[in-house]
Design an enzyme around this catalytic site. Structure first.
Site, PDB file in Angstrom:
ATOM      1  N   ASP A   6       0.852  -1.180   0.000  1.00 54.78           N
ATOM      2  CA  ASP A   6       0.000   0.000   0.000  1.00 54.78           C
ATOM      3  C   ASP A   6       0.899   1.243   0.000  1.00 54.78           C
ATOM      4  OD1 ASP A   6      -2.268   1.728   0.575  1.00 54.78           O
ATOM      5  OD2 ASP A   6      -1.647   1.664   2.671  1.00 54.78           O
ATOM      6  N   PHE A   7       0.312   2.416  -0.270  1.00 50.16           N
ATOM      7  CA  PHE A   7       1.102   3.648  -0.258  1.00 50.16           C
ATOM      8  C   PHE A   7       0.904   4.426   1.045  1.00 50.16           C
ATOM      9  CE2 PHE A   7       1.949   8.124  -1.354  1.00 50.16           C
ATOM     10  CZ  PHE A   7       3.275   7.994  -1.747  1.00 50.16           C
ATOM     11  N   ASP A   8      -0.255   5.068   1.209  1.00 45.69           N
ATOM     12  CA  ASP A   8      -0.477   5.910   2.390  1.00 45.69           C
ATOM     13  C   ASP A   8      -0.507   5.069   3.662  1.00 45.69           C
ATOM     14  OD1 ASP A   8      -1.182   8.799   1.406  1.00 45.69           O
ATOM     15  OD2 ASP A   8      -2.248   7.444   0.060  1.00 45.69           O
ATOM     16  N   ASP A  59      -1.957  -0.937   5.821  1.00 44.94           N
ATOM     17  CA  ASP A  59      -2.216  -0.344   7.135  1.00 44.94           C
ATOM     18  C   ASP A  59      -3.679  -0.055   7.405  1.00 44.94           C
ATOM     19  OD1 ASP A  59      -2.416   3.168   7.093  1.00 44.94           O
ATOM     20  OD2 ASP A  59      -2.422   1.940   5.296  1.00 44.94           O
TER      21      ASP A  59
END
Length: 299
Positions: free
Chosen positions: A51-53, A238
């Site tokens: 994932d990124f954020d 997350d």
């Protein structure tokens, strides 16, 4: 499953030398330990997906200000040439994730793909090409009605709308006086609004995203595994939007493909931590894990 955060820190070797990578953490599950062993011993068959954020980039108040952790690109560039593929799987538009991540034109990242809008868009580092379908008409309709829906729900100060390139729209409550109360109050009316226009609501960390159905991070991950022919998978996330990817890895395990589930630790998403094989302390821990993997594979 694993709910403990594992963080060893980096260790310097000699004065003036760069810090040595931390030792690999030990997953708390047998399946996680088997997957980590498969990834390390046969890296050329491994897919590393993230994932990124909140995973590669710290969560910030304004998503437009989010940038990848300063160690993320170097760690990915060291790891990517040693594995079958690296993918960033995000709800953001792919081009935004590429820009905010600093992924374009980086030596060593030729194997990177950014799967944006939960896999509806794709950017390939090797070619720089971006592919995307036409926007769903329901997104524009929802955007036009959102102000009235928010006003009817109390028009709470601090709530704001994020445009996602015409392919989704998100309502953030993190700046409200009581973010959780605002989130809870808006969930039902936004779900009704989305349903009227053929969309779904994806809840996240103090955000409700209205987007087209049919794609999620699990679908995107499974398709990428099939495309790359990966024999093992690491997925790190997350947020609630990462649960479908966790479920996809669990399905792969049932089919005999080793999979490691990593939670970029957050007290806001206990369900993700409870299902993880390994919990690390946010983007710092994710970057440390990636760097440690790259170093181990280089041995």
């Amino acid at each position: 499953m694993g709910t403990q955060e594992t963080h060893h820190g980096t260790h310097s070797t000699a004065p003036g030398s760069p810090p040595a990578p931390a030792p690999l953490p030990v997953p708390v599950t047998a399946a996680g330990r088997a997957a980590l062993d498969a990834i390390v011993t046969r890296p050329s068959a491994a897919l590393v997906a993230l994932d990124f954020d909140g995973t590669l980039a710290p969560i910030v108040e304004n998503p437009e200000d989010a940038r990848a952790h300063p160690g993320a690109v170097p760690a990915l560039a060291a790891l990517a040439p040693r594995v079958a593929a690296v993918a960033v799987v995000t709800g953001r538009p792919a081009e935004v994730a590429v820009r905010n991540g600093g992924f374009a034109g980086v030596e060593g990242l030729a194997h990177l793909a950014v799967l944006g809008h939960y896999g509806a868009e794709r950017w390939d580092a090797r070619t720089g090409a971006l592919t995307a379908p036409a926007p769903h008409p329901g997104v524009a309709a929802v955007r036009a009605e959102l102000p009235a829906v928010l006003a009817a729900a109390g028009d709470r100060p601090g709530i704001w709308i994020e445009e996602k390139g015409g392919r989704a729209v998100a309502v953030h409550t993190r700046r409200a006086d009581d973010p959780q109360a605002a989130f809870d109050a808006l969930r039902a009316p936004l779900t009704d609004l989305a349903a009227r226009h053929g969309l779904i609501v994806e809840p996240g960390r103090m955000v409700l995203e209205l987007r087209p159905p049919g794609m999620d991070k699990g679908v995107a991950l499974l398709e990428h595994v099939r495309e790359t022919g990966a024999g093992s998978v690491l997925y790190a996330g997350d947020d609630l939007g990462d649960l479908p990817a966790f479920a996809a890895v669990e399905k792969l395990r049932s089919d005999g493909v080793p999979g490691l589930l990593v939670c970029s630790g957050s007290t806001e998403v206990g369900e993700l931590a409870a299902r993880a094989d390994l919990v690390v302390p946010g983007p710092d821990g994710v970057v440390e894990l990636l760097a440690s993997l790259a170093a181990r594979m280089a041995d």
